[in-house]
Design an enzyme around this catalytic site. Sequence first.
Site, PDB file in Angstrom:
ATOM      1  N   GLY A   1       3.419  79.716  81.276  1.00  0.00           N
ATOM      2  CA  GLY A   1       3.579  78.310  80.926  1.00  0.00           C
ATOM      3  C   GLY A   1       3.535  78.140  79.424  1.00  0.00           C
ATOM      4  O   GLY A   1       3.008  79.006  78.709  1.00  0.00           O
TER       5      GLY A   1
ATOM      6  N   GLN B   1       2.499  73.860  71.393  1.00  0.00           N
ATOM      7  CA  GLN B   1       2.282  75.272  71.057  1.00  0.00           C
ATOM      8  C   GLN B   1       3.411  75.830  70.181  1.00  0.00           C
ATOM      9  O   GLN B   1       3.265  76.888  69.581  1.00  0.00           O
ATOM     10  CB  GLN B   1       2.179  76.116  72.337  1.00  0.00           C
TER      11      GLN B   1
ATOM     12  N   CYS C   1      -4.178  81.831  77.450  1.00  0.00           N
ATOM     13  CA  CYS C   1      -3.290  80.910  76.752  1.00  0.00           C
ATOM     14  C   CYS C   1      -2.560  81.668  75.655  1.00  0.00           C
ATOM     15  O   CYS C   1      -3.179  82.453  74.940  1.00  0.00           O
ATOM     16  CB  CYS C   1      -4.110  79.770  76.151  1.00  0.00           C
ATOM     17  N   LEU C   2      -1.264  81.428  75.538  1.00  0.00           N
ATOM     18  CA  LEU C   2      -0.494  82.116  74.499  1.00  0.00           C
ATOM     19  C   LEU C   2      -0.985  81.741  73.102  1.00  0.00           C
ATOM     20  O   LEU C   2      -0.737  82.470  72.143  1.00  0.00           O
ATOM     21  CB  LEU C   2       0.996  81.791  74.636  1.00  0.00           C
TER      22      LEU C   2
ATOM     23  N   HIS D   1      -3.116  73.093  83.063  1.00  0.00           N
ATOM     24  CA  HIS D   1      -3.400  73.717  81.762  1.00  0.00           C
ATOM     25  C   HIS D   1      -2.386  73.222  80.723  1.00  0.00           C
ATOM     26  O   HIS D   1      -2.758  72.838  79.614  1.00  0.00           O
ATOM     27  CB  HIS D   1      -3.333  75.244  81.931  1.00  0.00           C
ATOM     28  N   GLU D   2      -1.105  73.202  81.100  1.00  0.00           N
ATOM     29  CA  GLU D   2      -0.064  72.746  80.157  1.00  0.00           C
ATOM     30  C   GLU D   2      -0.209  71.257  79.859  1.00  0.00           C
ATOM     31  O   GLU D   2      -0.015  70.818  78.725  1.00  0.00           O
ATOM     32  CB  GLU D   2       1.335  73.033  80.708  1.00  0.00           C
TER      33      GLU D   2
ATOM     34  N   HIS E   1      -2.661  70.605  77.204  1.00  0.00           N
ATOM     35  CA  HIS E   1      -2.146  70.817  75.842  1.00  0.00           C
ATOM     36  C   HIS E   1      -1.572  69.519  75.266  1.00  0.00           C
ATOM     37  O   HIS E   1      -1.656  69.275  74.064  1.00  0.00           O
ATOM     38  CB  HIS E   1      -1.028  71.868  75.842  1.00  0.00           C
TER      39      HIS E   1
END
Length: 180
Positions: A46, A51, A94-95, A136-137, A140
């Site tokens: 995701g 991000q 997380c990226l 989660h996204e 953000h």
Amino acid sequence: MAVLPIIIAPDPRLKQVCVPIDRVNDEIRRLMDDMLETMYLAPGVGLAAPQVGILKRVIVVDVSKDEGERQPHLMANPELVWVADEDANAEEGCLSLPDHFGDVVRPASIRVRYLDHENEIRESAAEGLLATCIQHEMDHLEGILFVDHMSALKRNMILRKLIKAKKAGDLPVVESAAVS
Ligand code: NI
């Protein structure tokens, strides 16, 4: 499509509330496509627009395991219209926090309403990893990272390590596929 640089925490752009989009036009479609390519390459399951430094309410998610059977979900202005009473505890990554993981408790299943790639309003049900990842996204888009669900002690430990890694110029390589 283009691969976009992913912002690593801590960074003020990851702490902003993102703005809704008016409609999914060519510019937003291109953003969605670029985000998807960036996410697949990372690799991750995701990615949210902040991000990649775009403070708009756009997320992409694909939790399919097999590259041959990709199931991308491209969402603008996602909203939870229902959440289960039952919670699930899942390990998240997380990226934007490469190489760090932690358990987060969230509703086990959800219904989400959003604008899709064609600017159509859609509603989807999700459970398991897909539900975790969408939530989660969506976090953000509110400037919330998964570490914000953990204790201040754990959060600060992870953020301090990331600051050190950034300074040293040696951010760890992300090896898990379950990061978003
Ligand atoms: Ni993330």
